[in-house]
Write a protein that holds these residues in place. Structure first.
Motif, PDB file in Angstrom:
ATOM      1  N   VAL A 147      38.854  37.847  52.249  1.00  0.00           N
ATOM      2  CA  VAL A 147      39.454  39.185  52.318  1.00  0.00           C
ATOM      3  C   VAL A 147      40.276  39.468  51.070  1.00  0.00           C
ATOM      4  O   VAL A 147      40.114  40.496  50.396  1.00  0.00           O
ATOM      5  CB  VAL A 147      40.325  39.327  53.579  1.00  0.00           C
ATOM      6  CG1 VAL A 147      41.203  40.573  53.484  1.00  0.00           C
ATOM      7  CG2 VAL A 147      39.463  39.403  54.829  1.00  0.00           C
ATOM      8  N   TRP A 148      41.180  38.531  50.738  1.00  0.00           N
ATOM      9  CA  TRP A 148      42.074  38.741  49.596  1.00  0.00           C
ATOM     10  C   TRP A 148      41.308  38.756  48.275  1.00  0.00           C
ATOM     11  O   TRP A 148      41.564  39.604  47.417  1.00  0.00           O
ATOM     12  CB  TRP A 148      43.152  37.657  49.579  1.00  0.00           C
ATOM     13  CG  TRP A 148      44.208  37.838  50.614  1.00  0.00           C
ATOM     14  CD1 TRP A 148      44.357  37.133  51.773  1.00  0.00           C
ATOM     15  CD2 TRP A 148      45.253  38.804  50.610  1.00  0.00           C
ATOM     16  NE1 TRP A 148      45.431  37.589  52.485  1.00  0.00           N
ATOM     17  CE2 TRP A 148      46.005  38.625  51.791  1.00  0.00           C
ATOM     18  CE3 TRP A 148      45.625  39.814  49.723  1.00  0.00           C
ATOM     19  CZ2 TRP A 148      47.116  39.410  52.098  1.00  0.00           C
ATOM     20  CZ3 TRP A 148      46.735  40.598  50.027  1.00  0.00           C
ATOM     21  CH2 TRP A 148      47.466  40.390  51.202  1.00  0.00           C
ATOM     22  N   VAL A 149      40.365  37.836  48.105  1.00  0.00           N
ATOM     23  CA  VAL A 149      39.607  37.775  46.846  1.00  0.00           C
ATOM     24  C   VAL A 149      38.732  39.010  46.684  1.00  0.00           C
ATOM     25  O   VAL A 149      38.700  39.642  45.611  1.00  0.00           O
ATOM     26  CB  VAL A 149      38.758  36.489  46.794  1.00  0.00           C
ATOM     27  CG1 VAL A 149      37.833  36.503  45.575  1.00  0.00           C
ATOM     28  CG2 VAL A 149      39.652  35.257  46.744  1.00  0.00           C
ATOM     29  N   GLY A 150      38.008  39.383  47.740  1.00  0.00           N
ATOM     30  CA  GLY A 150      37.140  40.558  47.672  1.00  0.00           C
ATOM     31  C   GLY A 150      37.918  41.836  47.418  1.00  0.00           C
ATOM     32  O   GLY A 150      37.503  42.680  46.615  1.00  0.00           O
ATOM     33  N   ALA A 151      39.049  41.984  48.091  1.00  0.00           N
ATOM     34  CA  ALA A 151      39.872  43.183  47.900  1.00  0.00           C
ATOM     35  C   ALA A 151      40.428  43.248  46.482  1.00  0.00           C
ATOM     36  O   ALA A 151      40.458  44.328  45.865  1.00  0.00           O
ATOM     37  CB  ALA A 151      41.011  43.193  48.917  1.00  0.00           C
ATOM     38  N   ALA A 152      40.862  42.111  45.950  1.00  0.00           N
ATOM     39  CA  ALA A 152      41.425  42.079  44.594  1.00  0.00           C
ATOM     40  C   ALA A 152      40.370  42.427  43.546  1.00  0.00           C
ATOM     41  O   ALA A 152      40.647  43.180  42.598  1.00  0.00           O
ATOM     42  CB  ALA A 152      42.030  40.714  44.309  1.00  0.00           C
ATOM     43  N   LEU A 153      39.163  41.914  43.714  1.00  0.00           N
ATOM     44  CA  LEU A 153      38.095  42.203  42.744  1.00  0.00           C
ATOM     45  C   LEU A 153      37.712  43.684  42.774  1.00  0.00           C
ATOM     46  O   LEU A 153      37.529  44.320  41.725  1.00  0.00           O
ATOM     47  CB  LEU A 153      36.872  41.325  43.038  1.00  0.00           C
ATOM     48  CG  LEU A 153      37.038  39.821  42.770  1.00  0.00           C
ATOM     49  CD1 LEU A 153      35.783  39.062  43.202  1.00  0.00           C
ATOM     50  CD2 LEU A 153      37.339  39.564  41.300  1.00  0.00           C
ATOM     51  N   ALA A 154      37.568  44.236  43.975  1.00  0.00           N
ATOM     52  CA  ALA A 154      37.232  45.660  44.092  1.00  0.00           C
ATOM     53  C   ALA A 154      38.357  46.530  43.533  1.00  0.00           C
ATOM     54  O   ALA A 154      38.104  47.533  42.852  1.00  0.00           O
ATOM     55  CB  ALA A 154      36.959  46.015  45.548  1.00  0.00           C
ATOM     56  N   ALA A 155      39.597  46.137  43.813  1.00  0.00           N
ATOM     57  CA  ALA A 155      40.741  46.901  43.305  1.00  0.00           C
ATOM     58  C   ALA A 155      40.812  46.850  41.786  1.00  0.00           C
ATOM     59  O   ALA A 155      41.208  47.833  41.140  1.00  0.00           O
ATOM     60  CB  ALA A 155      42.034  46.366  43.912  1.00  0.00           C
ATOM     61  N   LEU A 156      40.435  45.715  41.208  1.00  0.00           N
ATOM     62  CA  LEU A 156      40.457  45.582  39.744  1.00  0.00           C
ATOM     63  C   LEU A 156      39.500  46.584  39.098  1.00  0.00           C
ATOM     64  O   LEU A 156      39.841  47.228  38.095  1.00  0.00           O
ATOM     65  CB  LEU A 156      40.087  44.151  39.354  1.00  0.00           C
ATOM     66  CG  LEU A 156      40.212  43.790  37.873  1.00  0.00           C
ATOM     67  CD1 LEU A 156      41.661  43.927  37.413  1.00  0.00           C
ATOM     68  CD2 LEU A 156      39.707  42.369  37.624  1.00  0.00           C
ATOM     69  N   VAL A 157      38.310  46.726  39.685  1.00  0.00           N
ATOM     70  CA  VAL A 157      37.332  47.694  39.165  1.00  0.00           C
ATOM     71  C   VAL A 157      37.884  49.108  39.248  1.00  0.00           C
ATOM     72  O   VAL A 157      37.799  49.891  38.288  1.00  0.00           O
ATOM     73  CB  VAL A 157      36.006  47.585  39.938  1.00  0.00           C
ATOM     74  CG1 VAL A 157      35.057  48.705  39.532  1.00  0.00           C
ATOM     75  CG2 VAL A 157      35.372  46.220  39.714  1.00  0.00           C
ATOM     76  N   HIS A 158      38.491  49.439  40.397  1.00  0.00           N
ATOM     77  CA  HIS A 158      38.980  50.798  40.607  1.00  0.00           C
ATOM     78  C   HIS A 158      40.346  51.029  39.968  1.00  0.00           C
ATOM     79  O   HIS A 158      40.921  52.114  40.124  1.00  0.00           O
ATOM     80  CB  HIS A 158      39.043  51.099  42.105  1.00  0.00           C
ATOM     81  CG  HIS A 158      37.695  51.285  42.720  1.00  0.00           C
ATOM     82  ND1 HIS A 158      36.936  52.419  42.508  1.00  0.00           N
ATOM     83  CD2 HIS A 158      36.939  50.468  43.512  1.00  0.00           C
ATOM     84  CE1 HIS A 158      35.791  52.311  43.163  1.00  0.00           C
ATOM     85  NE2 HIS A 158      35.770  51.136  43.768  1.00  0.00           N
ATOM     86  N   THR A 159      40.855  50.043  39.287  1.00  0.00           N
ATOM     87  CA  THR A 159      42.064  50.233  38.474  1.00  0.00           C
ATOM     88  C   THR A 159      41.688  50.425  37.010  1.00  0.00           C
ATOM     89  O   THR A 159      42.167  51.353  36.352  1.00  0.00           O
ATOM     90  CB  THR A 159      43.015  49.033  38.613  1.00  0.00           C
ATOM     91  OG1 THR A 159      43.408  48.891  39.984  1.00  0.00           O
ATOM     92  CG2 THR A 159      44.256  49.231  37.765  1.00  0.00           C
TER      93      THR A 159
END
Length: 336
Positions: A147-159
């Motif tokens: 959960v944490w890794v997937g959310a962080a990676l997706a958030a990085l793209v959308h940042t």
């Protein structure tokens, strides 16, 4: 301009409802809600950690939800309060990008975690004999890590993607924190391609989890209706109703903000949705899960009694209320 301390790369946060006529009252309410949310979530995490009876997959996931809510509200409110009291509304480019990243990470993680909590209830009620296997400690740890890794990676793209769009005109964000729709509104280039990417991401992280949650609870309710025990049926429904309340509040405001076109709602409506998701819901979650959960209330009473017993032992002439609770606890033990 002096109050903003503006620089070429800084953004200006116009604040929470800048047209509101009573900013002092508004900031006081925000501070009160933040205090309640911080205390409630921290207390819930502490109770789950201290009480061995709460060392179950359901409460482990609940502690992760409280951790997300605690971080969620802390990522936005302190900066808002600091800007209000200092009068400086600027935020640096790096701070804005960091705030956007952590906000998205926590938001995406909560969407997936709420889905896992629904799955936990599905397994516990519909497949109780396989619960210890499907929701073992290792499985829970692996799921939360994903959960944490997937959310962080997706958030990085959308940042990274939206923060690279050129900005024309004033760098004023009509919001109280750096949120994606408010930043996109500043761009002077065509963002339709990114809007498509954002829409696909919302389907993956919002719509699909929401459908999975509804599917889980449909199966749960069908199983509950077939239960012969009225007590078991009521217990199952009480546990699920708390989670459904949280899901309805959180997914409702998220779908409104991220799955509808930006032109269909005003900045004020976006702020109302953001306040609900980042400030109000983190305050309500510990109340919803604790007040309607006898195990959490029991754990709180147990810890309070132990604390008062300790105080009574160390300070026999201590507070009267604590002594009374100590005597009530001993009286209960004698009756038992």
């Amino acid at each position: 301009m002096d109050q903003y301390n503006d620089t070429s790369n800084d953004f200006i946060l116009l604040g929470l409802f800048p047209e509101f006529g009573h900013p002092h009252l508004l900031i006081l309410i925000i501070i009160l809600i933040y205090t309640m949310a911080f205390t409630g979530n921290a207390l819930l995490i502490l109770l789950i950690w201290l009480d061995t009876r709460l060392h179950t997959p359901m409460y482990f996931l609940l502690s992760q939800l409280s951790l997300i809510d605690l971080s969620y509200i802390t990522s936005t409110v302190p900066k808002t309060v600091a800007n209000y009291f200092t009068g400086r509304k600027n935020i640096s480019y790096f701070a804005c990008a960091s705030q956007l990243f952590f906000f998205l990470t926590l938001g995406l993680a909560e969407c997936i975690l709420l889905t896992l909590m629904a799955y936990d209830r599905y397994v516990a009620i519909c497949n109780p004999l396989r619960y210890t296997i499907l929701m073992s400690p290792n499985v829970c740890l692996q799921m939360t890590t994903a959960v944490w890794v997937g959310a962080a990676l997706a958030a990085l793209v959308h940042t990274i993607y939206p923060m690279q769009f050129p900005i024309c005109g004033p760098r004023e964000i009509n919001h109280y924190f750096c949120e994606m729709p408010a930043i996109l509104r500043l761009s002077c280039v065509d963002t339709s391609t990114y809007e498509t990417v954002k829409f696909v991401s919302t389907i993956v992280f919002l719509l699909i989890p929401f459908v999975l949650i509804l599917s889980s609870y449909t199966l749960i309710f069908l199983t509950v209706l077939r239960m012969n025990s009225r007590k078991g049926r009521n217990k199952a429904l009480a546990t699920c109703s708390s989670h459904l309340t949280v899901v309805s509040l959180y997914f409702g405001q998220a779908i409104f903000i991220y799955m509808t076109p930006g032109s269909s709602h005003t900045p004020e409506q976006e702020q109302i949705g953001a306040v609900l998701g980042t400030i109000v819901i983190p305050m309500l979650n510990p109340l919803i899960y604790s007040l309607r959960n006898k195990e959490v209330v029991g754990a709180l009473k147990k810890e309070m009694e132990q604390w008062c017993n300790c105080v009574h032992t160390l300070f026999p002439q201590g507070p009267q209320k604590c002594s009374i609770l100590h005597l009530q606890s001993n009286h209960g033990q004698l009756k038992a």
